[in-house]
Motif scaffolding. Structure first.
Motif, mmCIF file in Angstrom:
data_model
loop_
_atom_site.group_PDB
_atom_site.id
_atom_site.type_symbol
_atom_site.label_atom_id
_atom_site.label_comp_id
_atom_site.label_asym_id
_atom_site.label_seq_id
_atom_site.Cartn_x
_atom_site.Cartn_y
_atom_site.Cartn_z
ATOM 1 N N HIS A 65 15.988 56.149 88.855
ATOM 2 C CA HIS A 65 15.086 55.003 88.817
ATOM 3 C C HIS A 65 15.925 53.804 88.414
ATOM 4 O O HIS A 65 16.621 53.853 87.399
ATOM 5 N N LEU A 66 15.860 52.750 89.200
ATOM 6 C CA LEU A 66 16.581 51.509 88.912
ATOM 7 C C LEU A 66 15.576 50.451 88.480
ATOM 8 O O LEU A 66 14.600 50.199 89.189
ATOM 9 N N TYR A 67 15.805 49.861 87.317
ATOM 10 C CA TYR A 67 14.946 48.801 86.811
ATOM 11 C C TYR A 67 15.714 47.482 86.942
ATOM 12 O O TYR A 67 16.550 47.173 86.094
ATOM 13 N N PRO A 68 15.460 46.711 88.025
ATOM 14 C CA PRO A 68 16.221 45.481 88.258
ATOM 15 C C PRO A 68 15.954 44.427 87.191
ATOM 16 O O PRO A 68 14.924 44.458 86.513
ATOM 17 N N ASP A 69 16.880 43.485 87.081
ATOM 18 C CA ASP A 69 16.748 42.389 86.119
ATOM 19 C C ASP A 69 15.519 41.527 86.381
ATOM 20 O O ASP A 69 15.069 40.813 85.499
ATOM 21 N N THR A 70 14.950 41.597 87.593
ATOM 22 C CA THR A 70 13.758 40.803 87.899
ATOM 23 C C THR A 70 12.551 41.257 87.088
ATOM 24 O O THR A 70 11.600 40.502 86.920
ATOM 25 N N GLY A 71 12.573 42.509 86.600
ATOM 26 C CA GLY A 71 11.522 43.001 85.723
ATOM 27 C C GLY A 71 10.244 43.430 86.414
ATOM 28 O O GLY A 71 9.257 43.712 85.762
ATOM 29 N N GLU A 72 10.228 43.513 87.720
ATOM 30 C CA GLU A 72 9.021 43.905 88.438
ATOM 31 C C GLU A 72 9.188 45.291 89.034
ATOM 32 O O GLU A 72 9.910 45.471 89.996
ATOM 33 N N GLU A 76 13.332 53.792 93.373
ATOM 34 C CA GLU A 76 13.597 55.222 93.190
ATOM 35 C C GLU A 76 14.331 55.763 94.400
ATOM 36 O O GLU A 76 14.034 55.390 95.534
ATOM 37 N N GLY A 77 15.286 56.661 94.149
ATOM 38 C CA GLY A 77 16.008 57.287 95.246
ATOM 39 C C GLY A 77 16.731 58.534 94.775
ATOM 40 O O GLY A 77 16.947 58.731 93.578
ATOM 41 N N ALA A 78 17.088 59.380 95.730
ATOM 42 C CA ALA A 78 17.848 60.594 95.437
ATOM 43 C C ALA A 78 19.303 60.344 95.785
ATOM 44 O O ALA A 78 19.611 59.604 96.724
ATOM 45 N N GLY A 79 20.199 60.967 95.018
ATOM 46 C CA GLY A 79 21.611 60.773 95.284
ATOM 47 C C GLY A 79 22.455 61.910 94.755
ATOM 48 O O GLY A 79 21.970 62.826 94.095
ATOM 49 N N ILE A 80 23.735 61.810 95.053
ATOM 50 C CA ILE A 80 24.738 62.776 94.618
ATOM 51 C C ILE A 80 25.656 62.072 93.626
ATOM 52 O O ILE A 80 26.184 61.000 93.914
ATOM 53 N N ILE A 81 25.845 62.676 92.461
ATOM 54 C CA ILE A 81 26.758 62.120 91.452
ATOM 55 C C ILE A 81 28.187 62.369 91.923
ATOM 56 O O ILE A 81 28.561 63.502 92.208
ATOM 57 N N THR A 82 28.983 61.296 92.007
ATOM 58 C CA THR A 82 30.353 61.424 92.513
ATOM 59 C C THR A 82 31.403 61.184 91.430
ATOM 60 O O THR A 82 32.588 61.311 91.703
ATOM 61 N N SER A 83 30.977 60.831 90.237
ATOM 62 C CA SER A 83 31.936 60.615 89.140
ATOM 63 C C SER A 83 31.937 61.843 88.222
ATOM 64 O O SER A 83 30.962 62.592 88.178
ATOM 65 N N PRO A 84 33.037 62.062 87.487
ATOM 66 C CA PRO A 84 33.049 63.174 86.523
ATOM 67 C C PRO A 84 32.024 62.905 85.418
ATOM 68 O O PRO A 84 31.888 61.777 84.961
ATOM 69 N N ILE A 85 31.305 63.935 85.013
ATOM 70 C CA ILE A 85 30.289 63.816 83.963
ATOM 71 C C ILE A 85 30.700 64.686 82.781
ATOM 72 O O ILE A 85 30.948 65.878 82.941
ATOM 73 N N ARG A 86 30.752 64.079 81.602
ATOM 74 C CA ARG A 86 31.056 64.846 80.390
ATOM 75 C C ARG A 86 29.807 65.578 79.926
ATOM 76 O O ARG A 86 28.717 65.042 79.978
ATOM 77 N N GLN A 87 29.993 66.784 79.469
ATOM 78 C CA GLN A 87 28.876 67.578 78.955
ATOM 79 C C GLN A 87 28.683 67.292 77.465
ATOM 80 O O GLN A 87 28.723 68.186 76.627
ATOM 81 N N LEU A 88 28.508 66.021 77.136
ATOM 82 C CA LEU A 88 28.182 65.591 75.777
ATOM 83 C C LEU A 88 26.738 65.126 75.825
ATOM 84 O O LEU A 88 26.382 64.297 76.661
ATOM 85 N N PHE A 89 25.912 65.626 74.935
ATOM 86 C CA PHE A 89 24.484 65.361 75.032
ATOM 87 C C PHE A 89 24.025 64.405 73.936
ATOM 88 O O PHE A 89 24.572 64.379 72.837
ATOM 89 N N VAL A 100 26.085 58.276 94.951
ATOM 90 C CA VAL A 100 25.982 57.875 96.342
ATOM 91 C C VAL A 100 24.626 58.356 96.842
ATOM 92 O O VAL A 100 24.273 59.519 96.688
ATOM 93 N N GLY A 101 23.856 57.426 97.427
ATOM 94 C CA GLY A 101 22.484 57.709 97.820
ATOM 95 C C GLY A 101 22.356 58.647 98.994
ATOM 96 O O GLY A 101 23.186 58.677 99.884
ATOM 97 N N GLN A 102 21.262 59.404 98.957
ATOM 98 C CA GLN A 102 20.852 60.264 100.051
ATOM 99 C C GLN A 102 19.495 59.712 100.510
ATOM 100 O O GLN A 102 18.523 59.829 99.787
ATOM 101 N N GLY A 103 19.442 59.079 101.657
ATOM 102 C CA GLY A 103 18.184 58.481 102.094
ATOM 103 C C GLY A 103 18.049 57.070 101.545
ATOM 104 O O GLY A 103 19.022 56.444 101.144
ATOM 105 N N VAL A 104 16.821 56.574 101.512
ATOM 106 C CA VAL A 104 16.582 55.188 101.148
ATOM 107 C C VAL A 104 16.073 55.059 99.723
ATOM 108 O O VAL A 104 15.574 56.014 99.137
ATOM 109 N N LEU A 105 16.221 53.858 99.178
ATOM 110 C CA LEU A 105 15.620 53.499 97.889
ATOM 111 C C LEU A 105 14.212 53.002 98.172
ATOM 112 O O LEU A 105 14.015 52.182 99.068
#
Length: 109
Positions: A65-72, A76-89, A100-105
């Motif tokens: 979910h992307l909340y733009p600076d416009t505030g309105e 929402e979109g589905a995507g694939i994470i392409t950066s390394p993710i640390r397993q720190l919670f 990188v998106g799969q389909g449209v926002l």
């Protein structure tokens, strides 16, 4: 292209993390028809953020979910994470995060 401060990571409609200071880039494919007119079609989109956090281990596929600076509303979109993710919670990780998106926002309220 959009920018925003806050974004959320979701799986099965449950929030499992988020990200800060993001920018979305829309990637268009251009072609020409027989009359020489340029036709642009959405090819994909790419999200980059400067920091992220997770509550549970992430798979590759994620809903954002992307909340733009416009505030309105939000996008929402589905995507694939392409950066390394640390397993720190439950902690803010100041490293680049990329999807990188799969389909449209889709716009939502």
């Amino acid at each position: 292209n959009m920018k925003g401060g806050l974004g959320g990571l979701f799986r099965n409609d449950k929030q499992i993390g988020g990200f800060l200071d993001w920018e979305e880039e829309t990637i268009l494919n251009e072609s020409s028809n027989r009359e020489g007119e340029t036709i642009r079609k959405l090819a994909s989109w790419r999200l980059t953020a400067r920091a992220y956090w997770v509550y549970v281990p992430l798979g590759e596929q994620i809903t954002i979910h992307l909340y733009p600076d416009t505030g309105e509303g939000y996008w929402e979109g589905a995507g694939i994470i392409t950066s390394p993710i640390r397993q720190l919670f439950d902690t803010l990780i100041h490293e680049d995060f990329e999807v990188v998106g799969q389909g449209v926002l889709k716009g939502a309220q």
